[in-house]
Scaffold this motif. Structure first.
Motif, PDB file in Angstrom:
ATOM      1  N   ASP A 343       5.487  -2.704   8.392  1.00 12.73           N
ATOM      2  CA  ASP A 343       4.867  -1.971   7.290  1.00 12.73           C
ATOM      3  C   ASP A 343       5.693  -2.149   6.020  1.00 12.73           C
ATOM      4  OD1 ASP A 343       2.946  -0.084   6.150  1.00 12.73           O
ATOM      5  OD2 ASP A 343       4.685   1.259   6.034  1.00 12.73           O
ATOM      6  N   THR A 345       4.894  -0.879   2.992  1.00 12.29           N
ATOM      7  CA  THR A 345       4.479   0.100   1.975  1.00 12.29           C
ATOM      8  C   THR A 345       5.644   0.474   1.061  1.00 12.29           C
ATOM      9  OG1 THR A 345       2.852   0.999   3.521  1.00 12.29           O
ATOM     10  CG2 THR A 345       3.438   2.366   1.619  1.00 12.29           C
ATOM     11  N   THR A 375       1.322  -4.643   7.214  1.00 14.65           N
ATOM     12  CA  THR A 375       0.537  -3.591   6.563  1.00 14.65           C
ATOM     13  C   THR A 375       1.231  -3.156   5.273  1.00 14.65           C
ATOM     14  OG1 THR A 375       1.667  -1.804   7.742  1.00 14.65           O
ATOM     15  CG2 THR A 375      -0.281  -2.767   8.802  1.00 14.65           C
ATOM     16  N   GLY A 376       0.448  -2.506   4.400  1.00 14.93           N
ATOM     17  CA  GLY A 376       0.999  -1.913   3.171  1.00 14.93           C
ATOM     18  C   GLY A 376       1.541  -2.923   2.193  1.00 14.93           C
ATOM     19  N   SER A 378       2.028  -4.764  -1.126  1.00 18.46           N
ATOM     20  CA  SER A 378       1.774  -4.479  -2.536  1.00 18.46           C
ATOM     21  C   SER A 378       1.241  -5.723  -3.227  1.00 18.46           C
ATOM     22  CB  SER A 378       3.063  -4.035  -3.223  1.00 18.46           C
ATOM     23  OG  SER A 378       3.970  -5.127  -3.296  1.00 18.46           O
ATOM     24  N   GLN A 399      -4.619  -3.158   5.817  1.00 15.32           N
ATOM     25  CA  GLN A 399      -4.337  -2.507   4.529  1.00 15.32           C
ATOM     26  C   GLN A 399      -3.245  -1.445   4.629  1.00 15.32           C
ATOM     27  OE1 GLN A 399      -7.805  -0.788   2.702  1.00 15.32           O
ATOM     28  NE2 GLN A 399      -6.774  -0.393   0.768  1.00 15.32           N
ATOM     29  N   THR A 400      -3.329  -0.598   5.620  1.00 19.95           N
ATOM     30  CA  THR A 400      -2.368   0.505   5.738  1.00 19.95           C
ATOM     31  C   THR A 400      -1.745   0.497   7.126  1.00 19.95           C
ATOM     32  OG1 THR A 400      -3.983   2.086   6.568  1.00 19.95           O
ATOM     33  CG2 THR A 400      -3.746   1.909   4.155  1.00 19.95           C
ATOM     34  N   GLN A 402      -1.911   2.960   9.168  1.00 23.55           N
ATOM     35  CA  GLN A 402      -2.892   3.543  10.077  1.00 23.55           C
ATOM     36  C   GLN A 402      -3.838   2.473  10.621  1.00 23.55           C
ATOM     37  OE1 GLN A 402      -5.218   6.646   8.253  1.00 23.55           O
ATOM     38  NE2 GLN A 402      -6.379   7.097  10.130  1.00 23.55           N
ATOM     39  N   HIS A 403      -4.272   1.596   9.680  1.00 19.97           N
ATOM     40  CA  HIS A 403      -5.134   0.501  10.121  1.00 19.97           C
ATOM     41  C   HIS A 403      -4.381  -0.436  11.069  1.00 19.97           C
ATOM     42  CE1 HIS A 403      -7.380   1.410   6.224  1.00 19.97           C
ATOM     43  NE2 HIS A 403      -8.237   1.696   7.220  1.00 19.97           N
TER      44      HIS A 403
END
Length: 427
Positions: A343, A345, A375-376, A378, A399-400, A402-403
């Motif tokens: 991730d 993010t 994921t996440g 930018s 995308q995230t 969670q996904h």
């Protein structure tokens, strides 16, 4: 001869006698003024007394130091103008002069406003043609300033000597021929000698070869420049080396020329070794702390059986990327994970070479049979990844987080279902 003629002759003789007496009086007055003027211009106390001890002359210095005027002294004796304890001391020399008819020298004390003053007094007899005492003279010189200066100098020398003898420093001085003219106990101790063994010897006779050359070179520089020199020197010393923090300074005599060079040297060898060891240990601690921080900043979270999530936060440099790769591949092998979610993010931007290195980690996981899910991402990171030459089709992107977790759980279920079907077909 008639009576008138005799009278005239006597009158003439009387007149001539009066003239001679007047001339003698004038000459005596001239001698008196000459004597008084002369003694008034002498910076020592001068006085004369007659044979009975009565003052007949004093000079200006006498008046200034005793605060007694001529009117208060002339025609009087010591006992009339001084306290008993003072004039009793004066009489010792006075009696010696009267009895021996010779000059007598003694030191006398006279109270002043700033304390007791010391005088060296010369008392002498004044004799007539027959050798009889007709007067006593005295010349007294105030030695107070000299005595006080000597006392101050002696005290200063005592202090300096105490410093030289007890200071835990190598204090020494050498002249233009590199001969020791001052050596402290510590300086002598450092070369295994006493100050008496070192004084008068030349530097090469005392110090090891390399240390002697270094000292003579720096001493020569101070002689040339006339300026203080502060430096830290590492010098050869008996098969090893020593580090000295050295202050060298010129010692000038009255003419202003440098006569010697003073040296204050501190052996900082142990200190520098301790500092070096401290820096080494500090570097090790920093490395260990950095490693711990890197591990803490790369948490690996088990989401489900066979699924790991790695939330990356902050800047990622080369060292941190290597740490991430090492820790992640280790954990993947240990847990037999099937899906790893990276991730991004918390990563706003990253250099292209770091993204490329991260992709190499992803490829390494694929070789272990592990699917990597990013994921996440930018916009900045996405732009950097798009510019890379490495193919991105083998990377799963969501995308995230969670996904990404949803995708990973689906993949795990699919794998398990496939495994069950395969197992059923075998029976």
């Amino acid at each position: 001869m008639s009576e008138n003629a005799e009278i005239a002759r006597l009158q003439a003789e009387n007149a001539a006698l009066r003239r001679r007496i007047a001339e003698q009086d004038d000459h005596r007055d001239w001698l008196e003024r000459l004597l008084q003027t002369t003694i008034d211009h002498v910076d020592s106390v001068i006085y004369l007394r007659d044979a009975s001890g009565v003052f007949t002359h004093i000079n200006n210095t006498y008046e200034r130091l005793t605060h007694l005027s001529r009117d208060e002294v002339i025609g009087r004796r010591d006992c009339d103008v001084f306290p008993k304890e003072v004039y009793e001391a004066f009489r010792v020399a006075d009696r010696e002069v009267v009895e021996s008819l010779k000059t007598f020298t003694q030191e006398e004390l006279l109270p002043q406003e700033d304390g007791m003053h010391f005088f060296r007094s010369y008392k002498y007899p004044v004799l007539d043609a027959a050798g009889r005492l007709i007067a006593q003279g005295g010349i007294s010189t105030d030695l107070t300033k000299q005595r006080r200066a000597e006392a101050t100098l002696k005290a200063t020398q005592s202090v300096l000597q105490a410093i030289v003898e007890n200071a835990p420093l190598a204090i020494l001085a050498t002249d233009a021929t590199n001969t020791y003219v001052l050596v402290s106990h510590e300086a002598a101790r450092q070369v295994g000698r006493t100050p008496g063994d070192v004084l008068g010897k030349r530097v090469p006779q005392i110090l090891p070869a390399g240390a002697a050359e270094a000292m003579m070179d720096t001493t020569a520089e101070v002689f040339r420049s006339g300026a203080t020199l502060v430096l830290e020197q590492t010098v050869p010393w008996e098969g090893s080396s020593k580090v000295f923090l050295t202050h060298m300074f010129p010692i000038r005599m009255n003419g202003g020329e440098v006569e010697a060079v003073g040296t204050i040297a501190t052996d900082v060898t142990d200190m520098r070794r301790a500092e070096s060891e401290h820096l080494r240990l500090q570097a090790e601690v920093i490395r260990a702390q950095r490693k711990t921080l890197l591990e803490l900043s790369t948490p690996i979270i088990p989401i489900a059986d066979g699924v790991l999530a790695v939330p990356l936060i902050g800047a990622i440099d080369r060292e941190r990327n290597q740490q991430i790769a090492g820790v992640l591949l280790e954990r993947v092998t240990a847990t037999r994970a099937a899906v790893v979610i990276l991730d991004l993010t918390g990563v706003r931007s990253v250099e292209a070479e770091i993204v490329d290195a991260l992709m190499q980690t992803v490829r390494a996981m694929r070789m272990l049979g592990v699917e990597a899910v990013l994921t996440g991402i930018s916009p900045q990171v996405a732009s950097t990844m798009a510019d890379l030459d490495s193919p991105l089709r083998q990377i799963t992107v969501r995308q995230t987080l969670q996904h990404g977790i949803g995708h990973a759980l689906t993949r795990i279920r699919e794998r398990r279902a496939g495994s069950r079907r395969a197992a059923a077909g075998e029976h």
